[in-house]
Write a protein that holds these residues in place. Structure first.
Motif, short mmCIF file in Angstrom:
data_model
loop_
_atom_site.label_atom_id
_atom_site.label_comp_id
_atom_site.label_asym_id
_atom_site.label_seq_id
_atom_site.Cartn_x
_atom_site.Cartn_y
_atom_site.Cartn_z
N GLU A 1 -39.08 7.37 63.32
CA GLU A 1 -38.83 8.52 64.18
C GLU A 1 -37.65 8.27 65.12
N ALA A 2 -37.59 7.07 65.69
CA ALA A 2 -36.50 6.72 66.61
C ALA A 2 -35.17 6.71 65.86
N GLY A 3 -35.19 6.25 64.61
CA GLY A 3 -33.97 6.23 63.82
C GLY A 3 -33.43 7.62 63.56
N GLU A 4 -34.33 8.56 63.28
CA GLU A 4 -33.89 9.94 63.07
C GLU A 4 -33.27 10.50 64.36
N ALA A 5 -33.92 10.25 65.49
CA ALA A 5 -33.39 10.74 66.77
C ALA A 5 -32.01 10.16 67.05
N GLN A 6 -31.80 8.90 66.72
CA GLN A 6 -30.49 8.28 66.94
C GLN A 6 -29.42 8.91 66.04
N ILE A 7 -29.80 9.21 64.80
CA ILE A 7 -28.85 9.86 63.89
C ILE A 7 -28.48 11.24 64.41
N VAL A 8 -29.46 12.00 64.88
CA VAL A 8 -29.17 13.32 65.46
C VAL A 8 -28.21 13.18 66.62
N GLN A 9 -28.45 12.23 67.49
CA GLN A 9 -27.57 12.01 68.64
C GLN A 9 -26.16 11.66 68.19
N ASP A 10 -26.06 10.77 67.19
CA ASP A 10 -24.74 10.36 66.69
C ASP A 10 -24.00 11.53 66.04
N VAL A 11 -24.70 12.30 65.23
CA VAL A 11 -24.08 13.43 64.55
C VAL A 11 -23.56 14.46 65.54
N LEU A 12 -24.35 14.74 66.57
CA LEU A 12 -23.94 15.72 67.57
C LEU A 12 -22.76 15.23 68.41
N GLY A 13 -22.49 13.93 68.36
CA GLY A 13 -21.35 13.38 69.09
C GLY A 13 -20.07 13.30 68.27
N LYS A 14 -20.13 13.67 66.99
CA LYS A 14 -18.95 13.58 66.12
C LYS A 14 -18.11 14.84 66.22
N ALA A 15 -16.80 14.65 66.23
CA ALA A 15 -15.88 15.78 66.38
C ALA A 15 -15.89 16.71 65.18
N ASP A 16 -16.21 16.18 63.98
CA ASP A 16 -16.16 17.03 62.79
C ASP A 16 -17.48 17.72 62.48
N THR A 17 -18.48 17.55 63.33
CA THR A 17 -19.75 18.25 63.14
C THR A 17 -19.61 19.68 63.62
#
Length: 329
Positions: free
Chosen positions: A70-86
């Motif tokens: 669950e923590a890994g999924e939350a970290q991926i969401v955080q990382d994706v939302l921080g990417k300029a191309d998202t």
């Protein structure tokens, strides 16, 4: 001569003849990459990419290695939302509360939607829409099949996944409501003739082998158990042979409705298991359709077009008698 070449190159880039511009990403984040259900979502995403090769958007599929992370999924969401191309994100929350907090912290400027599993009702304003199964209805239909098999009720054990997964909790609620004719009961203590045995519900973290072992243990402790309500197909598609080994000795009881099993999903070996008579009924989702539709819905959100909330993808119902025609093509 060198100056002329540079001018030609610059002109070519200006006309779009140079290197292809990176595409904007509409991202699907699932609970875990180890689950065949989510691989079907992935295949839908890839089909959309093939059919929309000229689009400025690309469907990008990701998630943690395991559905238990669950923590890994939350970290991926955080990382994706921080990417300029998202450009937008569709999330299947393993832990609805954790993902809601992650979205709040990230404070995204791009559209957020949920897929397959939703946020809790009180956090629904954090996303634009939900795309996927009507999970309450799915659980209700599972409950109807169990009740049809055992109209006078009996003892039951519910097999669930992650305790924080909103979609699974909604299914379990729907099943209890169907069994009892009442709404909102979180535990059955004789209502409608149904009683949940000690140790249930069992939370398996979407682990098929763990689910089969849990059912083995519950049956050993409760030899007069009447039914299982399985809110995700993990034991059937994740550990099909152990599941068969457990229930083959009970095939006659299942055939006569002396013992009833209602289960979610219609993927992997599940339909074959239904044909073998080792489950009373399956109520299946349409994960490929979810993955295929999600990019278009995200693009509509990006462009400010109206999008319904929720967007349901339908259900398939399979019994031993209907397995040849029960899956929507």
């Amino acid at each position: 001569m060198r100056k002329s070449l540079l001018l030609v190159a610059a002109a070519a880039l200006a006309l779009g003849a140079g290197p292809a511009m990176a595409k904007k990403q509409v991202v699907i984040v699932v609970k875990g990459l180890d689950n065949p259900f989510f691989e079907a979502i992935h295949q839908g995403c890839e089909k959309w990419n093939k059919e929309n090769a000229s689009s400025e958007y690309e469907c990008f599929y990701t998630g943690p290695a395991s559905t238990s992370d669950e923590a890994g999924e939350a970290q991926i969401v955080q990382d994706v939302l921080g990417k300029a191309d998202t450009a937008a994100i569709a999330i299947s929350p393993s832990n609805a509360k954790l993902i809601a907090q992650t979205i709040k912290t990230a404070n995204p400027t791009v559209p957020v939607m949920t897929l397959d599993a939703d946020l809790a009702a009180e956090d629904s304003a954090l996303r634009k829409t939900y795309l996927g199964t009507d999970n309450y209805l799915m659980g209700f239909k599972i409950g109807e099949y169990i009740k049809k098999g055992k109209p006078k009720g009996g003892t039951i054990c519910t097999i669930e996944g992650n305790p924080g997964a909103d979609n699974i909790l909604r299914r379990a609620q729907g099943m209890r409501d169907a069994l009892t004719g009442q709404k909102g009961l979180t535990e059955l203590k004789g209502e409608g003739g149904w009683t949940e045995v000690a140790g249930c519900p069992v939370f398996t973290n979407d682990d098929g082998a763990k689910g089969v072992q849990a059912m083995t243990d519950i049956l050993a402790a409760n030899p007069k158990l009447d039914a299982f309500g399985i809110m995700g197909g993990w034991p059937l598609f994740g550990a099909p042979q152990p599941y068969r080994d457990l229930f083959k000795p009970m095939a006659e009881r299942i055939a006569s409705n002396d013992f009833v099993i209602g289960a979610a999903d219609t993927i992997g070996d599940e339909v074959a298991i239904a044909k073998e008579g080792l489950v009373t009924a399956l109520v299946g989702q349409r994960p490929f359709e979810m993955g295929y539709k999600a990019p278009s819905v995200m693009i509509d959100l990006i462009e400010g077009k109206p999008v319904e909330d929720p967007v349901f993808t339908g259900l398939d119902e399979c019994t031993k008698d209907t397995v040849d025609t029960c899956i929507q093509k």
